[in-house]
Scaffold this motif. Structure first.
Motif, PDB file in Angstrom:
ATOM      1  N   LEU A 307       0.721  -2.662   5.292  1.00 37.91           N
ATOM      2  CA  LEU A 307       0.581  -1.518   4.716  1.00 37.91           C
ATOM      3  C   LEU A 307       1.941  -0.431   4.628  1.00 37.91           C
ATOM      4  O   LEU A 307       2.423   0.182   3.587  1.00 37.91           O
ATOM      5  N   TRP A 310       4.335  -2.044   2.072  1.00 33.90           N
ATOM      6  CA  TRP A 310       4.147  -1.398   0.624  1.00 33.90           C
ATOM      7  C   TRP A 310       4.491   0.021   0.428  1.00 33.90           C
ATOM      8  O   TRP A 310       4.775   0.388  -0.983  1.00 33.90           O
ATOM      9  N   SER A 311       4.918   0.686   1.345  1.00 35.65           N
ATOM     10  CA  SER A 311       5.520   1.967   1.079  1.00 35.65           C
ATOM     11  C   SER A 311       7.001   1.922   1.333  1.00 35.65           C
ATOM     12  O   SER A 311       7.887   2.608   0.652  1.00 35.65           O
ATOM     13  N   SER A 387      -1.401   1.106  -6.384  1.00 36.18           N
ATOM     14  CA  SER A 387      -1.928   2.211  -5.814  1.00 36.18           C
ATOM     15  C   SER A 387      -3.214   2.881  -6.336  1.00 36.18           C
ATOM     16  O   SER A 387      -4.070   3.439  -5.718  1.00 36.18           O
ATOM     17  N   PRO A 522      -3.497  -4.619  -0.846  1.00 40.22           N
ATOM     18  CA  PRO A 522      -4.357  -3.911   0.174  1.00 40.22           C
ATOM     19  C   PRO A 522      -5.684  -3.943  -0.223  1.00 40.22           C
ATOM     20  O   PRO A 522      -6.254  -3.794  -1.302  1.00 40.22           O
ATOM     21  N   ARG A 526      -7.630   1.367   1.140  1.00 41.84           N
ATOM     22  CA  ARG A 526      -6.275   1.500   1.560  1.00 41.84           C
ATOM     23  C   ARG A 526      -5.398   1.880   0.273  1.00 41.84           C
ATOM     24  O   ARG A 526      -4.160   2.463   0.392  1.00 41.84           O
ATOM     25  N   GLN A 527      -5.695   1.487  -0.870  1.00 44.33           N
ATOM     26  CA  GLN A 527      -4.686   1.332  -1.817  1.00 44.33           C
ATOM     27  C   GLN A 527      -3.996   2.781  -2.328  1.00 44.33           C
ATOM     28  O   GLN A 527      -3.112   2.891  -2.559  1.00 44.33           O
ATOM     29  N   ILE A 530      -1.013   3.708  -0.273  1.00 50.13           N
ATOM     30  CA  ILE A 530       0.409   3.185  -0.313  1.00 50.13           C
ATOM     31  C   ILE A 530       1.358   3.937  -1.136  1.00 50.13           C
ATOM     32  O   ILE A 530       0.998   4.866  -1.863  1.00 50.13           O
TER      33      ILE A 530
END
Length: 549
Positions: A307, A310-311, A387, A522, A526-527, A530
């Motif tokens: 995670l 992803w950011s 996302s 994700p 959680r999506q 991100i």
């Protein structure tokens, strides 16, 4: 009703009456003829009648009356031979008598295509019954000027009545725009998507993009009367989407992309190639140093390094810009707009064609920065296909990050006063409710020191990336330049420069990393958290109140 008041009223009803006529006839030429009759009938009634209990109802009663009369004429005409209106002009019966007798419907349509000033003079003289001296006084002109305009207008009308008015391509095949956006800061009236929300404004902008046009020429290109576009052109010019040039011509002041199958496929192959270079020579090094990122103290939802990446990867990707590659500065293209906006506008013409790849996967919206200097808070976010967020920049609110910061710091009580703030954080999935309590669902740095350590840990791009970025810029520029007017070349360069740091290439990077199995998609819950990082920039902060890693 006095004439000045009647003029104001009729101006307000020109467009509604045209809409009524178009709805009844469904044909532009017939609608203009019918709207002209309605407008004249309403205007004459206004001048005769002093008061109206319900003006709007009265206007449309007249409109229905004129419509019924028009239908009756049509039915009668279908049962007998008629002389076409244009034949009337071929006889030497005198122009003044023709226009006063209202026997030439096509003539009234042509009056609408005169310049605003000439049209006003013709209407005042022939329909309003005003003398030349009265028109001159009312319009602040000399009598000689009014006479000259009448002469030129009559000459133009005679010519047009003996020719067939050609409708421009946009009148036959209007365009539709998509991906209307901006680079910079929108104003209180929104951005490109708001100002070009209607089909008529989109077609006005496109008509004057390749070649400067007068209002009359724009109207001819769109196949409608200038009466119905003058206000639209004025508004677009007022807010910087059109520039007024010498000779009363207008030129579109934004970037309009005209995609094609071949160009789209070529760009796709190019982005795939350079995304692979970016991964091989830069982003793949993020994975073996994941523990170093953790050691900075950055908060990671669930302690999940996937995670964090992803950011962090799209965040670091915006830094792959190099000053020496910049050819066009913000000052060259950003426009200061009347509503406080300061941005460069862009749009894409919607063209229907198939491509070999899924366009949706490469969606990217950003970079969106939200700051609160008072609270020492900064937040960064991009939207991607993964996302799953909706609303784009309009739904990315500073208040959400301020609320989340207060939740993290333990100073936003869960009570009735704050119920809306909590509801929105849960809806956005910035905040999750777990078995052990509330959990922040975005990456954040709890204080200034943590943010500085995280930035220091991000790898620096190599010379190989710098060289690739220069080649990519030139390749994108050349592909996008084809078919663009000369005045738009600076826009093409602006949007093509530093493509390695663009949202587009970052979307391709994420896709490549997913395909390689280096990034894992994700979990659904959680999506929405991100591709977001929040920086709390106070000197120091206590331990976070919420659960998480």
């Amino acid at each position: 009703m006095d004439k000045q008041q009647a003029d104001r009223v009729i101006k307000d009803y020109i467009k509604p009456l045209y809409g009524f006529a178009l709805n009844k006839t469904s044909k532009i030429a017939e609608a203009e003829e019918l709207a002209g009759r309605m407008t004249l009938e309403v205007y004459q009634t206004l001048l005769k009648k002093a008061e109206f209990l319900d003006l709007n109802s009265y206007v449309f009663k007249i409109a229905h009356y004129v419509w019924a009369k028009y239908v009756g004429e049509k039915v009668k005409a279908s049962n007998q031979l008629r002389i076409d209106d244009t034949e009337v002009l071929s006889k030497d019966e005198g122009f003044d008598r023709i226009i006063r007798q209202e026997t030439a419907g096509a003539l009234r349509r042509e009056i609408a295509f005169l310049s605003h000033q000439q049209r006003e003079i013709v209407v005042k003289y022939y329909y309003g019954g005003m003398k030349i001296s009265e028109i001159a006084a009312a319009m602040g002109l000399s009598g000689g000027t009014v006479k000259w305009h009448l002469f030129e207008a009559k000459k133009e009308l005679k010519h047009k009545m003996n020719t067939i008015r050609s409708m421009g391509n946009l009148g036959i095949n209007p365009i539709r725009m998509t991906s209307l956006g901006h680079s910079g800061s929108p104003g209180n009236k929104g951005d490109t998507a708001d100002f070009l929300a209607t089909a008529i404004r989109q077609n006005i902008a496109f008509s004057a993009y390749h070649k400067p046009l007068t209002i009359k020429e724009i109207a001819e290109e769109l196949g409608i009367s200038p009466v119905f576009i003058e206000d639209e052109v004025e508004a677009l010019e007022e807010y910087g989407f059109l520039d007024q040039l010498p000779g009363a011509k207008y030129r579109t002041n934004m970037y309009i992309d005209e995609p094609s199958q071949s160009k789209s496929e070529a760009l796709h192959r190019l982005y795939e190639e350079y995304a692979e270079i970016a991964v091989e020579h830069y982003f793949k090094f993020f994975f073996p140093i994941a523990e170093q990122f953790k050691e900075t103290g950055v908060y990671i939802p669930g302690g999940d390094t996937n995670l964090l990446l992803w950011s962090l990867i799209p965040y670091a990707g915006k830094e792959l810009s190099f000053n020496e590659l910049v050819k066009v500065s913000d000052q060259d293209v950003l426009v200061s707009r009347k509503d406080g906006g300061h941005y460069a506008a862009y749009a894409t013409i919607n063209r229907e064609f198939d491509v070999s790849y899924d366009r949706e996967i490469y969606y990217f919206c950003g970079d969106m920065n939200r700051n609160s200097d008072e609270l020492s808070l900064k937040a960064w976010q991009t939207d991607t296909w993964w996302s799953g967020r909706q609303g784009g920049w309009r739904d990315n609110l500073s208040s959400d990050f301020i609320s989340l910061m207060h939740v993290i710091n333990g100073d936003l009580p869960q009570n009735h006063t704050n119920i809306d703030a909590y509801r929105r954080l849960h809806d956005k999935q910035y905040l999750l409710r777990t078995e052990s309590g509330l959990e922040a669902n975005i990456v954040y740095c709890k204080d200034k020191q943590t943010g500085e350590r995280l930035h220091t840990a991000i790898p620096q791009p190599s010379e190989r990336i710098r060289e690739a970025a220069a080649k990519l810029d030139q390749a994108v520029y050349q592909l996008q330049l084809n078919g663009q007017p000369e005045h738009a070349h600076k826009y093409v360069r602006y949007w093509a420069q530093n493509s390695m740091a663009s949202g587009t290439i970052r979307a391709y990077v994420l896709k490549h990393l997913v395909d390689l199995g280096m990034l894992k998609v994700p979990d659904p819950h959680r999506q929405k958290g991100i591709s977001t990082i929040m920086f709390i920039n106070k000197a120091s902060a206590g331990s976070p109140v919420l659960n998480g890693g």
